[in-house]
Design an enzyme around this catalytic site. Sequence first.
Site, PDB file in Angstrom:
ATOM      1  CE1 TYR A 248      -3.942   2.157   0.521  1.00  0.00           C
ATOM      2  CE2 TYR A 248      -2.785   3.060   2.415  1.00  0.00           C
ATOM      3  CZ  TYR A 248      -3.833   3.108   1.512  1.00  0.00           C
ATOM      4  OH  TYR A 248      -4.776   4.104   1.606  1.00  0.00           O
TER       5      TYR A 248
HETATM    6  N1  LIG Z   1     -10.252   5.930   4.662  1.00  0.00           N
HETATM    7  C1  LIG Z   1      -8.981   6.086   4.949  1.00  0.00           C
HETATM    8  O1  LIG Z   1      -8.559   5.984   6.105  1.00  0.00           O
HETATM    9  C2  LIG Z   1      -7.997   6.438   3.857  1.00  0.00           C
HETATM   10  C3  LIG Z   1      -6.785   7.022   4.213  1.00  0.00           C
HETATM   11  C4  LIG Z   1      -5.868   7.338   3.219  1.00  0.00           C
HETATM   12  C5  LIG Z   1      -6.175   7.081   1.903  1.00  0.00           C
HETATM   13  N2  LIG Z   1      -7.364   6.517   1.580  1.00  0.00           N
HETATM   14  C6  LIG Z   1      -7.625   6.247   0.167  1.00  0.00           C
HETATM   15  O2  LIG Z   1      -8.867   6.803  -0.193  1.00  0.00           O
HETATM   16  C7  LIG Z   1      -9.439   6.069  -1.292  1.00  0.00           C
HETATM   17  C8  LIG Z   1     -10.881   5.750  -0.986  1.00  0.00           C
HETATM   18  O3  LIG Z   1     -10.921   4.933   0.150  1.00  0.00           O
HETATM   19  P1  LIG Z   1     -12.170   4.833   1.133  1.00  0.00           P
HETATM   20  O4  LIG Z   1     -11.641   5.071   2.491  1.00  0.00           O
HETATM   21  O5  LIG Z   1     -13.302   5.622   0.639  1.00  0.00           O
HETATM   22  O6  LIG Z   1     -12.437   3.254   1.028  1.00  0.00           O
HETATM   23  P2  LIG Z   1     -13.755   2.400   0.745  1.00  0.00           P
HETATM   24  O7  LIG Z   1     -13.346   0.982   0.958  1.00  0.00           O
HETATM   25  O8  LIG Z   1     -14.902   2.949   1.530  1.00  0.00           O
HETATM   26  O9  LIG Z   1     -14.039   2.679  -0.792  1.00  0.00           O
HETATM   27  C9  LIG Z   1     -13.204   2.204  -1.813  1.00  0.00           C
HETATM   28  C10 LIG Z   1     -14.041   1.818  -3.013  1.00  0.00           C
HETATM   29  O10 LIG Z   1     -13.148   1.348  -4.026  1.00  0.00           O
HETATM   30  C11 LIG Z   1     -13.774   0.237  -4.658  1.00  0.00           C
HETATM   31  N3  LIG Z   1     -12.775  -0.632  -5.300  1.00  0.00           N
HETATM   32  C12 LIG Z   1     -11.908  -1.491  -4.701  1.00  0.00           C
HETATM   33  N4  LIG Z   1     -11.190  -2.138  -5.623  1.00  0.00           N
HETATM   34  C13 LIG Z   1     -11.602  -1.669  -6.836  1.00  0.00           C
HETATM   35  C14 LIG Z   1     -11.227  -1.954  -8.166  1.00  0.00           C
HETATM   36  N5  LIG Z   1     -10.309  -2.881  -8.456  1.00  0.00           N
HETATM   37  N6  LIG Z   1     -11.845  -1.274  -9.163  1.00  0.00           N
HETATM   38  C15 LIG Z   1     -12.816  -0.361  -8.887  1.00  0.00           C
HETATM   39  N7  LIG Z   1     -13.215  -0.069  -7.642  1.00  0.00           N
HETATM   40  C16 LIG Z   1     -12.615  -0.703  -6.630  1.00  0.00           C
HETATM   41  C17 LIG Z   1     -14.492  -0.483  -3.525  1.00  0.00           C
HETATM   42  O11 LIG Z   1     -15.509  -1.367  -4.005  1.00  0.00           O
HETATM   43  C18 LIG Z   1     -15.030   0.690  -2.722  1.00  0.00           C
HETATM   44  O12 LIG Z   1     -16.330   1.034  -3.133  1.00  0.00           O
HETATM   45  C19 LIG Z   1      -8.532   4.858  -1.472  1.00  0.00           C
HETATM   46  O13 LIG Z   1      -7.655   5.085  -2.547  1.00  0.00           O
HETATM   47  C20 LIG Z   1      -7.759   4.781  -0.180  1.00  0.00           C
HETATM   48  O14 LIG Z   1      -6.515   4.148  -0.327  1.00  0.00           O
HETATM   49  C21 LIG Z   1      -8.282   6.184   2.522  1.00  0.00           C
END
Ligand SMILES: NC(=O)c1ccc[n+]([C@@H]2O[C@H](COP(=O)([O-])OP(=O)(O)OC[C@H]3O[C@@H](n4cnc5c(N)ncnc54)[C@H](O)[C@@H]3O)[C@@H](O)[C@H]2O)c1
Length: 248
Positions: A155
């Site tokens: 990651y």
């Molecule tokens: N929430 C956190 O703590 C956090 C912190 C830093 C970065 N992020 C980043 O923010 C972004 C969104 O994360 P989130 O927290 O909303 O997570 P989440 O799990 O709520 O949403 C992520 C979405 O991506 C979709 N997804 C997963 N694999 C996929 C693929 N191969 N193709 C298309 N869609 C796919 C999932 O079905 C889901 O709907 C991500 O890139 C994550 O790495 C999140």
Amino acid sequence: MHKFDFKNQTAVITGGAQGFGLDIAKKFLESGCKVFIWDIDEKLLKTVAKEIDNFNLNYHVIDVSDYAKIKKIVDEITNKYKIDILINNAGITGPTAPLWEYDVEKWNKIVQINLMGTFNCCRAIVPNMISNNYGRIVNVASVAGKDGNANASAYSAAKAGTIGLTKSLGKELADKNIAVNVVTPAGAKTRILDQMSIEHVQRMLSKVPRGRFLEIHEFTSLICWLSSNENTFSTAAVFDISGGRSTY
Ligand SMILES: NC(=O)c1ccc[n+]([C@@H]2O[C@H](COP(=O)([O-])OP(=O)(O)OC[C@H]3O[C@@H](n4cnc5c(N)ncnc54)[C@H](O)[C@@H]3O)[C@@H](O)[C@H]2O)c1
């Protein structure tokens, strides 16, 4: 929140069926944008589309690691619309484990979705933005891509790659009216946290001087400005939203 005007614009938001992506989609829709959410979770996409019930909302079941499918869908969309905004938000963290014990296939999958997914969407959509001389791309990385989180090597590496990709593409497009930026959030309470151990999440939180999780609406605020035509200068830049964790 400050109101942005996205009327007559079209946005693609990956990973838009929940979490950050869904909140961004809702804000864009409120501001008059046509929104395409792309997500791998078909069931959730259908539920969300039914709940939101807005003629400006469209969705596609897409795995962002599948370039051929992305290209096909982009060709279909751009036959009718120009794509103004791309939010590369789809991502997974994968399990918590030291590198020397990490499952090789899972490591590869994390890179394929987080980094290659961002490349695939940019590769397919940027030519349309170039021909329209307008575009706003926001890539969602993580503070893990700056600091490197222990037990999250895939990651951290994929998100660091996303930061590098943004800096490079931003410069390639800087003489056009296309901005490419990347954001590095700290932890927020979305379903992604379920993929990691509770100890890992607590460790991440303990590093945040604000002493709390990032709220989803705080994240959406930043994305809205970066995606708007008010952002006429910033490009190839890393926008931190880590509550003071990474001050560089
Ligand atoms: N929430 C956190 O703590 C956090 C912190 C830093 C970065 N992020 C980043 O923010 C972004 C969104 O994360 P989130 O927290 O909303 O997570 P989440 O799990 O709520 O949403 C992520 C979405 O991506 C979709 N997804 C997963 N694999 C996929 C693929 N191969 N193709 C298309 N869609 C796919 C999932 O079905 C889901 O709907 C991500 O890139 C994550 O790495 C999140």
